[in-house]
Design a protein around this motif. Structure first.
Motif, PDB file in Angstrom:
ATOM      1  N   TRP A   1       2.120 -34.513   9.809  1.00  0.00           N
ATOM      2  CA  TRP A   1       3.354 -34.214  10.540  1.00  0.00           C
ATOM      3  C   TRP A   1       4.603 -34.631  10.105  1.00  0.00           C
ATOM      4  CZ3 TRP A   1       5.582 -38.869  12.433  1.00  0.00           C
ATOM      5  CH2 TRP A   1       4.772 -39.848  12.133  1.00  0.00           C
ATOM      6  N   LEU A   2       4.291 -35.665   8.950  1.00  0.00           N
ATOM      7  CA  LEU A   2       5.617 -36.388   8.469  1.00  0.00           C
ATOM      8  C   LEU A   2       6.471 -35.372   7.405  1.00  0.00           C
ATOM      9  CD1 LEU A   2       4.438 -39.871   7.396  1.00  0.00           C
ATOM     10  CD2 LEU A   2       6.323 -39.318   9.093  1.00  0.00           C
ATOM     11  N   GLU A   3       5.521 -34.194   7.148  1.00  0.00           N
ATOM     12  CA  GLU A   3       6.089 -33.468   5.908  1.00  0.00           C
ATOM     13  C   GLU A   3       7.563 -32.588   6.477  1.00  0.00           C
ATOM     14  OE1 GLU A   3       4.593 -29.853   2.841  1.00  0.00           O
ATOM     15  OE2 GLU A   3       3.404 -30.357   4.461  1.00  0.00           O
ATOM     16  N   PRO A   4       7.374 -32.180   7.590  1.00  0.00           N
ATOM     17  CA  PRO A   4       8.928 -31.411   7.872  1.00  0.00           C
ATOM     18  C   PRO A   4       9.900 -32.556   8.187  1.00  0.00           C
ATOM     19  CG  PRO A   4       7.318 -31.530   9.797  1.00  0.00           C
ATOM     20  CD  PRO A   4       6.349 -31.726   8.543  1.00  0.00           C
ATOM     21  N   ILE A   5       9.469 -33.815   8.470  1.00  0.00           N
ATOM     22  CA  ILE A   5      10.530 -34.584   8.666  1.00  0.00           C
ATOM     23  C   ILE A   5      11.013 -35.298   7.319  1.00  0.00           C
ATOM     24  CG2 ILE A   5      10.909 -36.975   9.749  1.00  0.00           C
ATOM     25  CD1 ILE A   5       8.770 -36.385  11.636  1.00  0.00           C
TER      26      ILE A   5
END
Length: 733
Positions: free
Chosen positions: A292-296
């Motif tokens: 979930w951190l990748e797009p952020i």
């Protein structure tokens, strides 16, 4: 061998007079390695001793090994040369220079006073002036000065062959860079941590100080904007690298709080915890992909530019112990650790240098660096030899942190020659590659055209070969990946994967190297921005004195905001426009950086004259004369060379002819902008050359007046304050 004498007309102080002593300085109640059971009082005399036969023989063998290594490298003509000769020569020069040259420089030329209180002790304010452990200061200083220069410069200069760059780093770093850094750090420490511009005003005069201040701020804006753009390009769309670098900030804040409030200055446990946290951040970064951190954390260049601008502002304003010093100290573990591992890998692999000692491109026909080996090899390699940017750190944050003058040796001199080793490792990584691959990576153009041109130059390479290389490191293409950083990353990844005996991890090591380089550069940006704040306050102080006070919150915020906004504008324009912003000023980066060193060495020369060190004046005059010839020659060629690859005016003439002959609306628009940028480059380069030349002329006149006794020599140091006055624990340290 040992001799002690008074070095201050105000208060007698003890220093060792000879460069042979393992510990140069005698402190009050201080133990030395030479006499571990004897406490030496500062007013005592130490009997003379001669070096043992074993010591003489040992150091003579080290010197002989250095000579043999350099002769082996210099005499190679066509036959393969093992990279171990480079490592042996570099390590021997490192050891010899620190053991003898640095000791002589500190004891004879500068004559450090171990009992004199430093600005961090006398003016401690918990924000800018902070007593700091010497190794934390070393980490901060090394991280701040070791930006992309020692990684990128030697890689680009490899086009001339491995020998010119190697010799320049070994000689330039010891007799030039280490002297430059140490002298400026010494001068600033004796003057309350003042900047080069302020010291120039005090020691030479207001006119020289104003010119120096304006020159330094203008050059510094370019330097930091260029470095910030490199970080943006390295971390844009790279969630792994961004995660690791972002994680260093809370880790550093935790370390800063722990060192200041809970450990009473003992940093062993805190350092260990910080290193563990850093390694965990590096390892965890690879798992960001698919989470979930990748797009952020997958940021566009423009967004990342804003974050870097914000970080620079915080690093400039927050107390130095909270973020800047501990983060730079933490980064040093990764920097030195990774480079040390690279050195171990080179020793294990013992690769052959595939790039010859000298190439045919020393005449200026090279496809990577436009221009002949003189002066452009010495402009391309700066931070690993002599870099003017170092004078800004040595007269900015560092002198406000050191607790004892003796720390100048390990911090000023030691950090510089450590950076020299980093540059040598980068040179080996580039020269151990296939030359065809090296040139294809560093040349722009269509893949087929680049491959054909490189092969025509005498270094065969194929498109299939380059496609396989790109696939092995997880990239779409490696052709035209200019700038030096991708080349170093490929070389470093190849070394590490070879040691492990598997190419499966090549892509992992490649992206680690890219992130590692971005970490290198970001630590230069934060320290440079804080120094820029000091310099801007100096300039604002000429308008209204309260704005020049570092303890003024209004002055701090106003100067920080103005300086960050200026380099931030150039950065943002460079991100959104390939031809605008800092992109337009990139070609003058090397000349501007070395011109700063000319200013700093001019100041150092005046200070040595006023100190009465006339017999040692060559220590600063020799590198000053060399750099003056290099920078002025390079600047003149950048403006007036008839070769359009080098001279701005030749480029402008060619663009005018293209505009006159006509083209599509898009072409005409692009040529018009390129013409404007080229004219700006010529004007800015000429302005820098004139400003620096004026400062050198003024300093030369001042030197002549002092030497001819036409002007009274007044050394404007801070009043002497004994270290013991600020606590017996310091004097007994």
């Amino acid at each position: 061998m040992f001799g002690a004498r008074a070095v201050s007309a105000q208060v007698p102080a003890m220093v060792f007079d000879a460069p042979m002593a393992p510990e140069i300085y005698v402190a009050e109640w201080r133990f030395t390695r030479k006499f571990p059971a004897r406490r030496l009082h500062p007013m005592s005399r130490v009997s003379s001793r001669y070096p043992s036969a074993a010591s003489v023989i040992g150091w003579s063998l080290v010197g002989l090994l250095t000579l043999v290594s350099l002769i082996t490298l210099a005499w190679s003509r066509g036959e393969p040369v093992n990279a171990l000769w480079v490592i042996v020569a570099s390590v021997c020069v490192f050891v010899l220079s620190y053991r003898f040259h640095s000791a002589w420089l500190m004891a004879k030329v500068l004559t450090l006073d171990e009992l004199r209180a430093t600005p961090a002790v006398v003016h401690e304010d918990g924000r800018d002036y902070v007593r700091t452990n010497r190794w934390v200061v070393f980490g901060h200083h090394f991280a701040a000065i070791a930006g992309p220069g020692p990684l990128v410069g030697p890689v680009l200069a490899a086009q001339f062959g491995f020998l010119p760059g190697l010799l320049w780093m070994l000689v330039g770093a010891t007799l030039g860079g280490a002297v430059h850094d140490s002298v400026v750090l010494f001068c600033s420490t004796r003057r309350r941590g003042k900047s080069v511009g302020q010291m120039m005003t005090d020691e030479v005069g207001p006119f020289a100080g104003f010119l120096a201040l304006v020159s330094i701020i203008a050059i510094m804006i370019i330097l930091i904007a260029v470095l910030a753009l490199v970080v943006v390009r390295a971390l844009a769309e790279s969630p792994w690298g961004l995660f690791t670098i972002a994680a260093t900030m809370p880790i550093a804040i935790g370390m800063g709080c722990a060192i200041r409030y809970w450990t009473n200055g003992r940093i062993g446990a805190v350092s260990a915890a910080g290193v563990i946290g850093l390694l965990l951040a590096v390892a965890a970064g690879q798992y960001v992909h698919g989470s979930w951190l990748e797009p952020i954390l997958t940021l566009k260049g423009t967004t990342l530019a804003w974050w870097i601008i914000g970080y620079g502002l915080l690093a400039s304003i927050l107390p130095v112990w909270l973020l800047l010093a501990p983060r730079d100290y933490l980064s040093t573990f990764m920097k030195i650790g990774a480079v040390a591992l690279l050195g171990v890998a080179i020793v294990i692999i013992a690769p052959t240098l595939k790039m010859p000692a000298l190439t045919s491109f020393i005449d200026g026909s090279g496809p990577v660096v436009a221009g002949p080996v003189f002066p452009f090899c010495f402009i391309t390699i700066a931070c690993a030899a002599v870099s003017g940017f170092h004078s800004l750190i040595s007269s900015g944050t560092t002198p406000k942190l050191i607790t004892r003058e003796s720390d100048i040796r390990v911090i000023g001199y030691g950090a510089m020659i450590t950076e020299m080793l980093v540059g040598v490792m980068a040179l080996v990584a580039a020269c151990a590659m296939q030359p065809g691959e090296y040139f294809a990576i560093n040349m722009k153009g269509e893949p087929a055209a680049v491959v054909a041109k490189v092969t025509a130059l005498g270094y065969p390479v194929t498109e299939t070969q380059m496609a396989d290389l790109a696939a092995s490191v997880g990239e779409k293409t490696m052709i035209g990946r200019t700038g030096g950083a991708p080349t170093f990353a490929v070389g470093m990844a190849a070394m590490f994967s070879h040691v492990l005996g598997s190419k499966a991890a090549l892509a992992l090591w490649y992206h680690f190297a890219i992130m590692f380089e971005a970490l290198f550069i970001l630590t230069t940006i934060d320290a440079g921005t804080r120094v820029g704040r000091f310099l801007t306050q100096d300039l604002l102080g000429l308008v209204w004195k309260p704005l020049g006070r570092t303890d003024s919150a209004v002055g701090n915020w106003l100067a920080s905001g103005a300086f960050v906004a200026t380099w931030g504008w150039f950065l943002y324009q460079g991100v959104i426009d390939p031809l605008g912003g800092i992109n337009s000023l990139w070609p003058i980066f090397g000349v501007a950086n070395q011109l700063l060193a000319v200013l700093a060495l001019s100041l150092g020369t005046i200070v040595l004259i006023k100190m009465g060190r006339l017999r040692y004046l060559w220590v600063t005059v020799a590198p000053l004369a060399w750099l003056l010839s290099v920078t002025m020659t390079a600047g003149w060629m950048k403006i007036f060379s008839p070769d359009p690859r080098i001279g701005f005016l030749s480029q402008a003439a060619g663009l005018r002819r293209s505009l006159a002959s006509g083209g599509t609306p898009a072409q005409l628009h692009e040529w018009s902008r390129m013409l404007f940028n080229t004219q700006v480059n010529a004007a800015v380069t000429g302005l820098f050359l004139i400003l620096v030349a004026l400062v050198v002329i003024v300093c030369g006149r001042e030197a002549w007046l002092l030497l001819s006794a036409r002007r009274k020599s007044v050394l404007r140091e801070e009043p002497y304050v004994p270290l013991a006055k600020h606590g017996p624990e310091l004097a007994a340290h």
